[in-house]
Design a protein around this motif. Structure first.
Motif, PDB file in Angstrom:
ATOM      1  N   GLY A   1      16.916 -11.954  20.051  1.00  0.00           N
ATOM      2  CA  GLY A   1      16.671 -13.444  19.958  1.00  0.00           C
ATOM      3  C   GLY A   1      15.675 -13.784  18.866  1.00  0.00           C
ATOM      4  N   VAL A   2      14.501 -12.735  18.339  1.00  0.00           N
ATOM      5  CA  VAL A   2      13.906 -13.052  17.289  1.00  0.00           C
ATOM      6  C   VAL A   2      14.953 -13.279  15.835  1.00  0.00           C
ATOM      7  CG1 VAL A   2      11.925 -11.916  15.644  1.00  0.00           C
ATOM      8  CG2 VAL A   2      11.988 -12.068  17.956  1.00  0.00           C
ATOM      9  N   TRP A   3      15.827 -12.281  15.849  1.00  0.00           N
ATOM     10  CA  TRP A   3      16.656 -12.406  14.741  1.00  0.00           C
ATOM     11  C   TRP A   3      17.452 -13.572  14.484  1.00  0.00           C
ATOM     12  CZ3 TRP A   3      18.241  -9.603  10.509  1.00  0.00           C
ATOM     13  CH2 TRP A   3      19.387  -9.839   9.844  1.00  0.00           C
ATOM     14  N   CYS A   4      18.042 -14.037  15.727  1.00  0.00           N
ATOM     15  CA  CYS A   4      18.696 -15.146  15.591  1.00  0.00           C
ATOM     16  C   CYS A   4      18.058 -16.331  15.134  1.00  0.00           C
ATOM     17  CB  CYS A   4      19.408 -15.360  16.920  1.00  0.00           C
ATOM     18  SG  CYS A   4      20.626 -14.367  17.248  1.00  0.00           S
ATOM     19  N   ILE A   5      16.715 -16.701  15.537  1.00  0.00           N
ATOM     20  CA  ILE A   5      15.838 -17.616  15.235  1.00  0.00           C
ATOM     21  C   ILE A   5      15.437 -17.571  13.890  1.00  0.00           C
ATOM     22  CG2 ILE A   5      13.787 -19.014  15.831  1.00  0.00           C
ATOM     23  CD1 ILE A   5      14.014 -18.205  18.724  1.00  0.00           C
ATOM     24  N   THR A   6      14.885 -16.535  13.453  1.00  0.00           N
ATOM     25  CA  THR A   6      14.498 -16.135  12.262  1.00  0.00           C
ATOM     26  C   THR A   6      15.491 -16.581  10.983  1.00  0.00           C
ATOM     27  OG1 THR A   6      12.726 -14.723  12.919  1.00  0.00           O
ATOM     28  CG2 THR A   6      13.097 -14.827  10.758  1.00  0.00           C
ATOM     29  N   VAL A   7      16.578 -15.870  11.173  1.00  0.00           N
ATOM     30  CA  VAL A   7      17.810 -15.848  10.265  1.00  0.00           C
ATOM     31  C   VAL A   7      18.402 -17.436  10.364  1.00  0.00           C
ATOM     32  CG1 VAL A   7      19.922 -15.073   9.474  1.00  0.00           C
ATOM     33  CG2 VAL A   7      18.057 -13.527  10.106  1.00  0.00           C
ATOM     34  N   GLY A   8      18.616 -17.818  11.767  1.00  0.00           N
ATOM     35  CA  GLY A   8      19.407 -19.070  11.784  1.00  0.00           C
ATOM     36  C   GLY A   8      18.702 -20.266  11.319  1.00  0.00           C
ATOM     37  N   THR A   9      17.389 -20.111  11.415  1.00  0.00           N
ATOM     38  CA  THR A   9      16.585 -21.533  10.891  1.00  0.00           C
ATOM     39  C   THR A   9      16.590 -21.366   9.208  1.00  0.00           C
ATOM     40  OG1 THR A   9      14.503 -20.287  11.236  1.00  0.00           O
ATOM     41  CG2 THR A   9      15.071 -21.868  13.032  1.00  0.00           C
ATOM     42  N   THR A  10      17.101 -20.508   8.518  1.00  0.00           N
ATOM     43  CA  THR A  10      17.055 -20.668   6.941  1.00  0.00           C
ATOM     44  C   THR A  10      18.207 -21.453   6.661  1.00  0.00           C
ATOM     45  OG1 THR A  10      18.391 -18.585   6.956  1.00  0.00           O
ATOM     46  CG2 THR A  10      16.029 -18.181   6.846  1.00  0.00           C
ATOM     47  N   ALA A  11      19.145 -21.673   7.560  1.00  0.00           N
ATOM     48  CA  ALA A  11      20.269 -22.437   7.162  1.00  0.00           C
ATOM     49  C   ALA A  11      19.980 -23.755   6.764  1.00  0.00           C
ATOM     50  CB  ALA A  11      21.204 -22.555   8.519  1.00  0.00           C
ATOM     51  N   ALA A  12      18.832 -24.482   7.028  1.00  0.00           N
ATOM     52  CA  ALA A  12      18.427 -25.914   6.608  1.00  0.00           C
ATOM     53  C   ALA A  12      17.869 -25.646   5.099  1.00  0.00           C
ATOM     54  CB  ALA A  12      17.361 -26.183   7.584  1.00  0.00           C
ATOM     55  N   VAL A  13      17.282 -24.462   5.029  1.00  0.00           N
ATOM     56  CA  VAL A  13      16.955 -24.070   3.208  1.00  0.00           C
ATOM     57  C   VAL A  13      18.262 -24.193   2.498  1.00  0.00           C
ATOM     58  CG1 VAL A  13      15.725 -22.920   1.797  1.00  0.00           C
ATOM     59  CG2 VAL A  13      14.717 -23.161   4.350  1.00  0.00           C
ATOM     60  N   ALA A  14      19.143 -23.435   2.986  1.00  0.00           N
ATOM     61  CA  ALA A  14      20.405 -23.298   2.155  1.00  0.00           C
ATOM     62  C   ALA A  14      21.216 -24.934   2.097  1.00  0.00           C
ATOM     63  CB  ALA A  14      21.298 -22.367   2.946  1.00  0.00           C
ATOM     64  N   VAL A  15      21.183 -25.507   2.755  1.00  0.00           N
ATOM     65  CA  VAL A  15      21.701 -26.932   3.027  1.00  0.00           C
ATOM     66  C   VAL A  15      21.016 -27.613   1.856  1.00  0.00           C
ATOM     67  CG1 VAL A  15      22.289 -29.102   4.029  1.00  0.00           C
ATOM     68  CG2 VAL A  15      22.627 -26.743   5.390  1.00  0.00           C
ATOM     69  N   LEU A  16      19.676 -27.689   2.042  1.00  0.00           N
ATOM     70  CA  LEU A  16      18.932 -28.367   1.120  1.00  0.00           C
ATOM     71  C   LEU A  16      19.017 -27.955  -0.426  1.00  0.00           C
ATOM     72  CD1 LEU A  16      15.176 -28.762   2.682  1.00  0.00           C
ATOM     73  CD2 LEU A  16      17.151 -30.303   2.593  1.00  0.00           C
ATOM     74  N   LEU A  17      19.316 -26.788  -0.591  1.00  0.00           N
ATOM     75  CA  LEU A  17      19.557 -26.320  -2.006  1.00  0.00           C
ATOM     76  C   LEU A  17      20.890 -26.632  -2.364  1.00  0.00           C
ATOM     77  CD1 LEU A  17      18.198 -22.475  -1.797  1.00  0.00           C
ATOM     78  CD2 LEU A  17      17.345 -24.044  -3.497  1.00  0.00           C
ATOM     79  N   THR A  18      21.759 -26.604  -1.574  1.00  0.00           N
ATOM     80  CA  THR A  18      23.258 -26.849  -2.035  1.00  0.00           C
ATOM     81  C   THR A  18      23.196 -28.376  -2.235  1.00  0.00           C
ATOM     82  OG1 THR A  18      24.102 -25.443  -0.463  1.00  0.00           O
ATOM     83  CG2 THR A  18      25.568 -27.233  -1.131  1.00  0.00           C
ATOM     84  N   VAL A  19      22.611 -29.174  -1.457  1.00  0.00           N
ATOM     85  CA  VAL A  19      22.490 -30.891  -1.649  1.00  0.00           C
ATOM     86  C   VAL A  19      21.486 -31.144  -3.091  1.00  0.00           C
ATOM     87  CG1 VAL A  19      21.733 -32.811  -1.004  1.00  0.00           C
ATOM     88  CG2 VAL A  19      22.685 -31.373   0.811  1.00  0.00           C
ATOM     89  N   ARG A  20      20.680 -30.427  -3.321  1.00  0.00           N
ATOM     90  CA  ARG A  20      19.995 -30.590  -4.447  1.00  0.00           C
ATOM     91  C   ARG A  20      20.887 -30.025  -5.726  1.00  0.00           C
ATOM     92  NH1 ARG A  20      15.826 -27.184  -7.558  1.00  0.00           N
ATOM     93  NH2 ARG A  20      14.484 -28.886  -8.554  1.00  0.00           N
ATOM     94  N   THR A  21      21.663 -29.316  -5.646  1.00  0.00           N
ATOM     95  CA  THR A  21      22.393 -28.542  -6.667  1.00  0.00           C
ATOM     96  C   THR A  21      23.783 -29.596  -7.026  1.00  0.00           C
ATOM     97  OG1 THR A  21      21.750 -26.388  -6.184  1.00  0.00           O
ATOM     98  CG2 THR A  21      23.671 -26.728  -7.444  1.00  0.00           C
ATOM     99  N   LEU A  22      24.284 -29.943  -5.908  1.00  0.00           N
ATOM    100  CA  LEU A  22      25.832 -30.539  -6.027  1.00  0.00           C
ATOM    101  C   LEU A  22      25.659 -32.200  -6.143  1.00  0.00           C
ATOM    102  CD1 LEU A  22      27.819 -28.679  -3.527  1.00  0.00           C
ATOM    103  CD2 LEU A  22      27.577 -28.446  -5.979  1.00  0.00           C
ATOM    104  N   ALA A  23      24.168 -32.862  -5.625  1.00  0.00           N
ATOM    105  CA  ALA A  23      24.043 -34.045  -5.308  1.00  0.00           C
ATOM    106  C   ALA A  23      22.780 -34.532  -6.241  1.00  0.00           C
ATOM    107  CB  ALA A  23      24.013 -34.572  -3.861  1.00  0.00           C
ATOM    108  N   ASP A  24      21.898 -34.707  -5.832  1.00  0.00           N
ATOM    109  CA  ASP A  24      20.252 -34.721  -6.303  1.00  0.00           C
ATOM    110  C   ASP A  24      19.361 -34.535  -5.138  1.00  0.00           C
ATOM    111  OD1 ASP A  24      19.534 -36.974  -4.936  1.00  0.00           O
ATOM    112  OD2 ASP A  24      19.908 -38.247  -6.570  1.00  0.00           O
TER     113      ASP A  24
END
Length: 438
Positions: A175-198
């Motif tokens: 459970g700790v693994w899934c929560i800790t890793v899973g919540t990094t998805a938001a960071v990856a999405v923000l990086l992608t939006v900044r990179t491709l859009a602004d």
């Protein structure tokens, strides 16, 4: 009230009616025929109002994000914002999971009869187990795999096997693994939006990525972990095709996309999102050899060991129809799945998708169009998954990797705090009124 906001509210109301119809019609079908195989249609859940140790924390996080999230997202240094988004997302996800208590909410989630941890002991010899993996997929085979093990390629189960090997065994660590890793998805999405859009669009989307109702299922299901792997695969690809160290970012992207194929068969549809990223990239050809090289690592490794992905998928389709998939009616789930999606993305995202259509139709600005293309690709992949009939029910967790890419559309909303309140209230109601399957 301006015209755009009124239309946003109409969209949210229409989505609420869809959910209501799915609940009412689904309840009738389930009571009369029992074919939906879920306790509280359209969700795999049971009606059980309750509070728990996570309740005060969940309320505190929701209030803090609504009150301070938009202003902090606008002014924090970029790297600090990324860390804050991850931290706040973890706090939100942990607190929601702990509404059900440590054991029921976290430690026991991945230890039930259908889950991965039930078969850890069968992977003493990993090579031999992988070579014989396909022999146990069908229900009528000896020692058939539990539903989730049979329903996924073996990298999903191997994740928890390897955690066990390094001393992090049991449901708590899983459970700790899934929560800790899973919540990094938001960071990856923000990086992608900044990179491709602004960056401004990424900043405005950040509070919605934190306070998403999807957090109810990220904590804790393995699909939250899958969502993070796919999100980082897309983020590295975005960096590669925009000239940000294309060799190593392309290699990292390919490696994660290859892993994605061996975590869940349905995530092959991320090819649609990857194609959108390539379309939006200014340097799309140079990193492709590195992406391909990285992509081949995981498939070649599993194939060399003796696991046949294509045969496993063929057997899975048979297994799917041997079980609940063969009973659940397509005519209900093909639209009720979308009601599930409304519940995991929240009313704000529904309104934002309406705005996505407007942005793409009127081509308001280049960053808006680029973000719109990314969101549209995710929506298209989700709809293909829906029409395939291989995701009848349980999409509140299965589609977590796709819905993460719908949430950035919330950057276009006005009246941000009001929409954040709606997102938080929905998540709190779901977690306190229902006992979800994950």
């Amino acid at each position: 009230m301006n015209r755009d906001l009124r239309r946003d509210l109409y969209a949210a109301l229409a989505a609420a009616l869809l959910v209501t119809a799915a609940i009412v019609i689904g309840t009738v079908i389930q009571h009369r025929y029992g074919t939906l195989r879920v306790g509280w249609p359209p969700l795999l859940a049971t009606w059980e109002p309750h509070v728990g140790p996570g309740t005060p924390a969940a309320l505190a996080v929701a209030i803090a994000v609504v009150a301070y999230g938009p202003s902090l997202a606008a002014r924090l240094p970029w790297r600090t914002l990324l860390l804050a988004t991850w931290g706040a997302g973890m706090a939100w996800t942990w607190s929601l999971a702990l509404v059900d208590g440590w054991h029921r909410g976290i430690a026991e989630q991945l230890t039930t009869g259908s889950e991965y941890l039930r078969v850890i002991h069968r992977f003493q010899d990993i090579t031999a187990t992988l070579q014989g993996f396909n022999d146990h997929i069908l229900i009528d085979t000896p020692d058939n795999w539990p539903a989730h093990v049979a329903g996924h390629p073996p990298a999903a189960t191997l994740t928890f096997v390897l955690l066990d090997r390094i001393g992090l065994g049991g449901g708590g660590w899983a459970g700790v693994w899934c929560i800790t890793v899973g919540t990094t998805a938001a960071v990856a999405v923000l990086l992608t939006v900044r990179t491709l859009a602004d960056e401004s669009l990424a900043r405005r989307a950040a509070p919605f990525l934190v306070l998403a109702p999807a957090a109810v299922w990220v904590g804790t299901s393995a699909d939250g972990y899958f969502a993070a792997v796919t999100a980082w695969a897309v983020a590295f690809l975005a960096l590669a095709v925009t000239g940000r160290r294309p060799a190593w970012t392309g290699l990292a992207s390919g490696l994660l996309f290859g892993l994605t194929m061996y975590l869940s068969y349905g995530l092959t549809l991320f090819a649609v999102i990857a194609a959108a990223v390539l379309l939006l990239g200014s340097n799309r050809w140079r990193p492709l050899p590195f992406v391909l090289a990285g992509f081949l690592v995981v498939p070649v490794t599993f194939t060399a060991i003796g696991f046949d992905w294509w045969e496993a998928y063929r057997l899975l389709v048979r297994r799917y129809y041997q079980g609940a998939g063969g009973v659940r009616p397509y005519g209900y789930w093909v639209w009720a799945n979308l009601a599930c999606t409304v519940l995991i993305v929240g009313p704000a995202t529904v309104a934002a998708l309406r705005r996505t259509a407007v942005k793409l139709t009127h081509r308001r600005s280049r960053p808006d169009v680029r973000l719109g293309v990314l969101v549209l690709a995710a929506l298209l992949a989700l709809l293909v998954a829906d029409l395939s009939g291989m995701s009848k029910a349980e999409t509140e967790r299965i589609w977590l990797p796709f819905v993460m890419w719908l949430l950035p559309a919330c950057a276009w909303l006005t009246g941000v705090r009001g929409w954040l309140v709606g997102q938080a209230v929905l998540a709190l109601l779901l977690n306190h009124l229902l006992l979800t399957g994950w």
